[in-house]
Design an enzyme around this catalytic site. Structure first.
Site, PDB file in Angstrom:
ATOM      1  N   GLY A 169      99.209 -17.100 -39.146  1.00  0.00           N
ATOM      2  CA  GLY A 169      99.771 -18.149 -38.304  1.00  0.00           C
ATOM      3  C   GLY A 169      99.113 -19.490 -38.546  1.00  0.00           C
ATOM      4  O   GLY A 169      98.391 -19.677 -39.540  1.00  0.00           O
ATOM      5  N   ASN A 170      99.362 -20.438 -37.659  1.00  0.00           N
ATOM      6  CA  ASN A 170      98.745 -21.757 -37.789  1.00  0.00           C
ATOM      7  C   ASN A 170      98.418 -22.295 -36.406  1.00  0.00           C
ATOM      8  O   ASN A 170      98.749 -21.676 -35.391  1.00  0.00           O
ATOM      9  CB  ASN A 170      99.663 -22.712 -38.562  1.00  0.00           C
ATOM     10  N   ARG A 171      97.780 -23.452 -36.346  1.00  0.00           N
ATOM     11  CA  ARG A 171      97.219 -23.943 -35.084  1.00  0.00           C
ATOM     12  C   ARG A 171      98.170 -24.774 -34.231  1.00  0.00           C
ATOM     13  O   ARG A 171      97.773 -25.307 -33.205  1.00  0.00           O
ATOM     14  CB  ARG A 171      95.955 -24.764 -35.391  1.00  0.00           C
ATOM     15  N   SER A 172      99.423 -24.886 -34.642  1.00  0.00           N
ATOM     16  CA  SER A 172     100.331 -25.744 -33.874  1.00  0.00           C
ATOM     17  C   SER A 172     100.574 -25.189 -32.462  1.00  0.00           C
ATOM     18  O   SER A 172     100.860 -24.006 -32.289  1.00  0.00           O
ATOM     19  CB  SER A 172     101.665 -25.858 -34.613  1.00  0.00           C
TER      20      SER A 172
END
Ligand code: CTP
Length: 384
Positions: free
Chosen positions: A194-197
């Site tokens: 995933g990512n930090r958004s």
């Protein structure tokens, strides 16, 4: 943000009006509570002033406050009758006579009182004057009777209020599709790439577009914040789900804003169960996902405005955003520097550079809702 006169009349549903007040304030509106003496038997004016964050002493001309909307919730049978006939015997009914502009009324009363011909006629009088009624709903009333008479739910009242306010906005009649958040691509039953958004920027854009009168669909990829009221939320946790929804819904949208951080790669294979730990390593093969923005650019309908985000670092990143502007057939790119820790991802602030055919403009560091307003100003210019 609008100024809203919140008239509260004397019914048991007055306690639910506290939630209406809280939701309106949360949505950024300036709420002026007008609590009748009858309502004070149930909830004090003090409660509403605290929720609306207003000073304790109000001026004696409170009923003459100019506002964008008059909302009466709950509206008892008695207050409904007074509104229909123009009586002005308390702060709420006086304000109703002095108010110019949209008005919304949420009736709440016993089902037999609601169905009485006198009340029906009063409700019809209000409607014929262009006043909108929300509810009453069917269900069990506080006194235990079944029928139509309960006040509409606070969320529905606030959504109706937003609809009325939006009816005059510059984006009324436009449909806007916004993706927000960050996709999560499963590796096995419990793990993901995933990512930090957080989705804050996309959600701020959705709220602002709604405020300007647009019909907004929000493709939410694992949002850390709540979707705004009055916006259709479609959950798209993975790149593949986001792709399906964006391509299906993008055809009909006047504006598409891709604010989501869509994974560029996903595990080629996701295990159906949790992989148990062992001593050996674990190599995960990643495969590229579809570039949704580029595909939308290829398929865009004439007149549609397509907005992309470019999350990159420094001067070189800005340079890449310039290249993407032409490469992806996008009208507007919003560049934000993810190398900085004071803006972007988990922060409530952002600083962006807007790039389009007419040039570049940097929007100084500001809360994300102000950045959203600047982006939509530019979208409006592009829509002409
Ligand atoms: N985007 C997309 N589909 C993907 C990846 C990204 O639609 N599979 C969109 C994002 O929503 C954003 C824009 O493309 O609006 C830019 O994403 P970004 O990751 O910054 O750039 P990329 O185009 O993926 O290019 P690169 O990673 O090489 O910088």
């Amino acid at each position: 943000m609008a100024r809203i006169l919140l008239g509260v009349s004397g019914g048991i549903a007055a306690y639910k009006a506290c939630e209406v007040c809280r939701l309106l304030v949360k949505a950024g509106h300036d709420v002026v509570p007008l609590v009748t003496p009858g309502a004070e038997r149930f909830v004090t004016a003090e409660t509403f002033r605290a929720l609306a964050r207003r000073p304790p002493a109000e001026d004696i001309y409170l009923h003459l406050t100019r506002a964008d909307l008059l909302l009466v919730a709950p509206c008892t049978a008695n207050t409904l009758a007074k509104l229909a006939h123009g009586l002005a015997d308390n702060v709420l009914t006086e304000a109703a006579l002095a108010h110019r502009g949209p008005a919304l009324v949420a009736p709440a009363m016993n089902p037999r009182m609601w169905s009485h011909p006198a009340t029906r006629a009063n409700a019809e009088t209000l409607r014929s004057r262009g006043i909108t009624l929300v509810g009453p709903d069917e269900g069990e009333t506080a006194e235990g009777e079944l029928g139509v008479g309960r006040m509409a739910e606070p969320e529905d009242i606030v959504a109706a209020a937003e609809d009325l306010l939006a009816g005059t906005g510059p984006l009324r009649g436009k449909s806007v599709l916004i993706s927000a958040g960050g996709t999560q691509e499963p590796i096995d039953a419990v793990r993901f790439v995933g990512n930090r958004s957080s989705g804050r920027m996309g959600v701020a854009l959705a709220a602002e577009a709604r405020r300007r009168g647009a019909r907004v669909t929000l493709l939410g990829a694992n949002l850390a914040v709540e979707a705004p009221l009055g916006v259709e939320l479609v959950k798209t946790p993975t790149a593949s789900e986001l792709e399906t929804e964006a391509l299906a819904r993008g055809v009909e949208a006047d504006v598409v804003i891709m604010a989501a951080a869509v994974a560029d790669y996903r595990p080629a294979e996701a295990l159906a169960t949790k992989r148990p730990k062992d001593r050996s390593g674990w190599t995960v093969q990643l495969e590229p996902t579809t570039d949704v923005l580029a595909t939308l650019g290829e398929r865009r309908v004439p007149g549609q405005i397509l907005v992309g985000f470019a999350a990159d670092q420094g001067e070189r990143g800005l340079e890449r955003a310039r290249e993407k502007l032409t490469g992806k057939k996008v009208d507007l790119f919003v560049f934000n520097d993810v190398g900085r820790t004071d803006i972007g991802f988990e922060s409530t602030d952002n600083e962006v550079t807007l790039l389009d055919g007419s040039g570049e403009r940097t929007i100084a560091k500001a809360p994300k809702d102000e950045i959203a307003a600047a982006i939509l100003d530019q979208v409006e210019r592009l829509l002409g």
